[in-house]
Scaffold this motif. Structure first.
Motif, PDB file in Angstrom:
ATOM      1  N   GLU A  52       0.812  -1.227   0.000  1.00 66.44           N
ATOM      2  CA  GLU A  52       0.000   0.000   0.000  1.00 66.44           C
ATOM      3  C   GLU A  52       0.846   1.277   0.000  1.00 66.44           C
ATOM      4  O   GLU A  52       0.294   2.375   0.041  1.00 66.44           O
ATOM      5  CB  GLU A  52      -0.900   0.010   1.243  1.00 66.44           C
ATOM      6  CG  GLU A  52      -1.946  -1.092   1.248  1.00 66.44           C
ATOM      7  CD  GLU A  52      -2.543  -1.335   2.629  1.00 66.44           C
ATOM      8  OE1 GLU A  52      -3.424  -2.200   2.750  1.00 66.44           O
ATOM      9  OE2 GLU A  52      -2.123  -0.649   3.597  1.00 66.44           O
ATOM     10  N   THR A  53       2.157   1.132  -0.034  1.00 65.61           N
ATOM     11  CA  THR A  53       3.135   2.231  -0.025  1.00 65.61           C
ATOM     12  C   THR A  53       3.199   2.929   1.332  1.00 65.61           C
ATOM     13  O   THR A  53       3.748   4.030   1.451  1.00 65.61           O
ATOM     14  CB  THR A  53       2.871   3.303  -1.120  1.00 65.61           C
ATOM     15  OG1 THR A  53       1.790   4.146  -0.728  1.00 65.61           O
ATOM     16  CG2 THR A  53       2.580   2.667  -2.472  1.00 65.61           C
ATOM     17  N   LEU A  54       2.681   2.303   2.379  1.00 69.32           N
ATOM     18  CA  LEU A  54       2.652   2.925   3.701  1.00 69.32           C
ATOM     19  C   LEU A  54       3.877   2.581   4.545  1.00 69.32           C
ATOM     20  O   LEU A  54       4.110   3.213   5.572  1.00 69.32           O
ATOM     21  CB  LEU A  54       1.390   2.488   4.454  1.00 69.32           C
ATOM     22  CG  LEU A  54       0.055   2.868   3.807  1.00 69.32           C
ATOM     23  CD1 LEU A  54      -1.102   2.298   4.605  1.00 69.32           C
ATOM     24  CD2 LEU A  54      -0.063   4.378   3.685  1.00 69.32           C
ATOM     25  N   ARG A  55       4.633   1.577   4.124  1.00 69.47           N
ATOM     26  CA  ARG A  55       5.794   1.142   4.890  1.00 69.47           C
ATOM     27  C   ARG A  55       6.908   0.759   3.915  1.00 69.47           C
ATOM     28  O   ARG A  55       6.643   0.177   2.860  1.00 69.47           O
ATOM     29  CB  ARG A  55       5.423  -0.047   5.778  1.00 69.47           C
ATOM     30  CG  ARG A  55       6.472  -0.413   6.814  1.00 69.47           C
ATOM     31  CD  ARG A  55       6.001  -1.572   7.678  1.00 69.47           C
ATOM     32  NE  ARG A  55       4.810  -1.219   8.449  1.00 69.47           N
ATOM     33  CZ  ARG A  55       4.839  -0.626   9.629  1.00 69.47           C
ATOM     34  NH1 ARG A  55       6.006  -0.295  10.168  1.00 69.47           N
ATOM     35  NH2 ARG A  55       3.716  -0.377  10.278  1.00 69.47           N
ATOM     36  N   SER A  56       8.138   1.072   4.261  1.00 71.36           N
ATOM     37  CA  SER A  56       9.266   0.731   3.387  1.00 71.36           C
ATOM     38  C   SER A  56       9.627  -0.746   3.529  1.00 71.36           C
ATOM     39  O   SER A  56       9.368  -1.372   4.559  1.00 71.36           O
ATOM     40  CB  SER A  56      10.479   1.593   3.733  1.00 71.36           C
ATOM     41  OG  SER A  56      10.915   1.318   5.058  1.00 71.36           O
ATOM     42  N   LYS A  57      10.219  -1.294   2.497  1.00 68.16           N
ATOM     43  CA  LYS A  57      10.684  -2.682   2.542  1.00 68.16           C
ATOM     44  C   LYS A  57      12.199  -2.713   2.705  1.00 68.16           C
ATOM     45  O   LYS A  57      12.885  -1.727   2.425  1.00 68.16           O
ATOM     46  CB  LYS A  57      10.268  -3.428   1.284  1.00 68.16           C
ATOM     47  CG  LYS A  57      10.787  -2.839  -0.021  1.00 68.16           C
ATOM     48  CD  LYS A  57      10.244  -3.607  -1.203  1.00 68.16           C
ATOM     49  CE  LYS A  57      10.606  -2.961  -2.529  1.00 68.16           C
ATOM     50  NZ  LYS A  57      12.044  -2.906  -2.801  1.00 68.16           N
ATOM     51  N   THR A  58      12.707  -3.854   3.123  1.00 73.01           N
ATOM     52  CA  THR A  58      14.153  -4.027   3.237  1.00 73.01           C
ATOM     53  C   THR A  58      14.744  -4.454   1.902  1.00 73.01           C
ATOM     54  O   THR A  58      15.771  -3.934   1.461  1.00 73.01           O
ATOM     55  CB  THR A  58      14.490  -5.052   4.331  1.00 73.01           C
ATOM     56  OG1 THR A  58      13.962  -4.593   5.582  1.00 73.01           O
ATOM     57  CG2 THR A  58      15.999  -5.238   4.467  1.00 73.01           C
ATOM     58  N   SER A  59      14.066  -5.401   1.251  1.00 69.75           N
ATOM     59  CA  SER A  59      14.506  -5.842  -0.074  1.00 69.75           C
ATOM     60  C   SER A  59      13.360  -6.576  -0.759  1.00 69.75           C
ATOM     61  O   SER A  59      12.309  -6.822  -0.162  1.00 69.75           O
ATOM     62  CB  SER A  59      15.739  -6.756   0.024  1.00 69.75           C
ATOM     63  OG  SER A  59      15.437  -7.941   0.743  1.00 69.75           O
TER      64      SER A  59
END
Length: 253
Positions: A52-59
């Motif tokens: 949802e683009t609300l949290r960043s990912k690590t990879s």
């Protein structure tokens, strides 16, 4: 074969030393109801918040309707609807005013009465959200996901705390949204709900997807493994009795 509308490849999310999501991969098909299930702490909410683009990912790699999460997050935001918590509604505004407010945030021209009609709330147009019953609040919350005519909506435990009539009515609404061409991603702790609604389910535990298939296939696989319920399964359950006796009409309590 349906088109893939969400593609998740080798998704990882770490919080310091803690691995919340451990290299998961799955696809969601256009026009389906897809359930992401798991116990608390399984990583499902983190996974959805990343999509949802609300949290960043690590990879890892995520694409939504062909848009790359890393390069085109603003394009993704334009085509998704995310269910809002009812506590986030301004208490002083009525439903029509709230829809106009959210329409402005999306930069969308909205027709509040048409939207309220879709969720059977036309007669509550001048009510404030705090004056609605639990089921009505959830239906209005789902209405807010439809303001920008999204291709995909995300519903987070949409029927938690509802009575049986309100729950069944919300199931009908979710199916109607899917039947109108919108892809639905939902989480729920009610397994009967997932079985009734979802075309396919991914079950997560400890940050990993441990099973992905249709509900029927999962159940058939379990039965074939030799599993038997200790009690004879009847053709109806107690909730069916309750609904049959009390009806499925919209309630205001």
């Amino acid at each position: 074969m349906p088109e893939v509308i969400i593609s998740v490849k080798d998704l990882v999310k770490n919080y310091g030393e803690f691995n919340a999501v451990k290299s998961i991969s799955f696809d969601v098909y256009e026009g389906e109801i897809f359930g992401l299930l798991g116990p608390n702490g399984a990583g499902k909410s983190t996974t959805l918040e990343i999509i949802e683009t609300l949290r960043s990912k690590t990879s890892g790699q995520v694409t939504v309707n062909g848009f790359d999460l890393d390069k085109e997050p603003e394009q993704i935001k334009k085509i998704i609807g995310v269910q809002l918590q009812t506590s986030g509604f301004y208490p002083g505004l009525n439903l029509v005013e709230l829809i106009h407010l959210f329409g402005g945030l999306y930069n969308q021209d909205v027709q509040p009465m048409e939207l309220l009609k879709k969720v059977n709330l036309s007669d509550k147009a001048k009510n404030k959200s705090k004056e609605l019953s639990g089921g009505q609040k959830q239906r209005f919350s789902i209405a807010t996901t439809l303001i920008n005519n999204p291709k995909i909506v995300f519903l987070d435990e949409p029927t938690t705390g509802l009575d049986p009539q309100a729950r069944r009515n919300l199931w009908d609404l979710i199916k109607e949204i899917r039947d109108n061409g919108t892809t639905v991603i939902l989480t729920t702790h009610y397994m009967d709900e997932a079985e009734q609604l979802c075309d396919r389910i991914a079950i997560m535990d400890e940050g990993r997807i441990i099973k992905l298939d249709s509900p029927d296939k999962m159940i058939d696989d379990l039965v074939e493994s030799g599993f038997e319920r200790p009690k004879q399964v009847k053709a109806a359950n107690l909730e069916d009795v309750f609904i049959h006796l009390t009806g499925r009409g919209m309630r205001d309590e």
